[in-house]
Design an enzyme around this catalytic site. Sequence first.
Site, PDB file in Angstrom:
ATOM      1  N   THR A  58      70.324  60.631   9.337  1.00 41.76           N
ATOM      2  CA  THR A  58      70.478  61.839   8.523  1.00 41.76           C
ATOM      3  C   THR A  58      71.930  62.284   8.424  1.00 41.76           C
ATOM      4  O   THR A  58      72.202  63.388   7.954  1.00 41.76           O
ATOM      5  CB  THR A  58      69.619  62.989   9.083  1.00 41.76           C
ATOM      6  OG1 THR A  58      69.998  63.237  10.451  1.00 41.76           O
ATOM      7  CG2 THR A  58      68.139  62.658   9.016  1.00 41.76           C
ATOM      8  N   UNK A  59      72.843  61.427   8.841  1.00 37.15           N
ATOM      9  CA  UNK A  59      74.271  61.744   8.739  1.00 37.15           C
ATOM     10  C   UNK A  59      74.848  61.019   7.524  1.00 37.15           C
ATOM     11  O   UNK A  59      75.045  59.793   7.568  1.00 37.15           O
ATOM     12  CB  UNK A  59      75.001  61.308  10.008  1.00 37.15           C
ATOM     13  N   PRO A  60      75.106  61.717   6.414  1.00 36.80           N
ATOM     14  CA  PRO A  60      75.578  61.047   5.194  1.00 36.80           C
ATOM     15  C   PRO A  60      76.845  60.207   5.376  1.00 36.80           C
ATOM     16  O   PRO A  60      76.886  59.064   4.902  1.00 36.80           O
ATOM     17  CB  PRO A  60      75.783  62.211   4.216  1.00 36.80           C
ATOM     18  CG  PRO A  60      74.797  63.244   4.658  1.00 36.80           C
ATOM     19  CD  PRO A  60      74.806  63.139   6.168  1.00 36.80           C
TER      20      PRO A  60
ATOM     21  N   MET B  82      75.915  56.906   7.252  1.00 35.61           N
ATOM     22  CA  MET B  82      75.137  55.967   6.450  1.00 35.61           C
ATOM     23  C   MET B  82      75.964  55.398   5.296  1.00 35.61           C
ATOM     24  O   MET B  82      75.808  54.235   4.927  1.00 35.61           O
ATOM     25  CB  MET B  82      73.879  56.654   5.927  1.00 35.61           C
ATOM     26  CG  MET B  82      72.898  57.062   7.026  1.00 35.61           C
ATOM     27  SD  MET B  82      72.313  55.661   8.019  1.00 35.61           S
ATOM     28  CE  MET B  82      71.240  54.830   6.841  1.00 35.61           C
TER      29      MET B  82
END
Length: 258
Positions: A121-123, A126
């Site tokens: 959930t860490u843009p 990712m």
Amino acid sequence: AACILLFPRFLLTAVMLWLLDFLCIRKKMLTMPTAEEAAGAGEGPPPDDPPVCVSDSNRMFTLESLKAVWHGQKLDFFKSAHVGSPAPNPEVIQLDGQKRLRILDFARGKRPLILNFGSCTUPPFMARLRSFRRLAADFVDIADFLLVYIEEAHPSDGWVSSDAAYSIPKHQCLQDRLRAAQLMREGAPDCPLAVDTMDNASSAAYGAYFERLYVIQEEKVMYQGGRGPEGYKISELRTWLDQYKTRLQSPGAVVIQV
């Protein structure tokens, strides 16, 4: 005493988050790639650190965001990992087989061990996972690489980000974290992956939240990347590895650490 030392930095970050909720300021500070840049992205190798995009719908200044920022800054302040010091060796769970090991069990002899802490959930994490895979492929002959899945940066029941690749709530048990790590495995199938324990021992020891990069060699911390998102730079790690490779090939060369 620690709270007093942490408060100025926390207050500065809080003000920055508040300002970023004004879209006119956000658009100036967080630049988006132009259509021409996007069209030319296929020419030559892609950048190691693609720009981080923050959608207009994302709220930056909320109670949950302030909690997350405070948590990350507190972990960074109390971490035991520092350049030149012995590397912390907390327990992790290997995704394949769910065997309990320790961080240094993944090191091999004198080869550097690259640690990449993050979550689905860490843009920024990712967005740069593909860059990390390229880096690992480029230096597989001289270094080892390990992804460590930590607590979610933007859980669906916390500081939500519409830019997150997945909607994942806070982990309530180890199985939750292992399931989330399986999603990361899909994006990096060729890289060893372990998950942090539910007491977040690795994240605490390395000050890894939201995401962070480290190099461990002969049980010492040789490189410590900045805290994510702004300090999370694959390009900086590539520079370190390039310099290390030069030193291996030319023992007399002078190497400047990043």
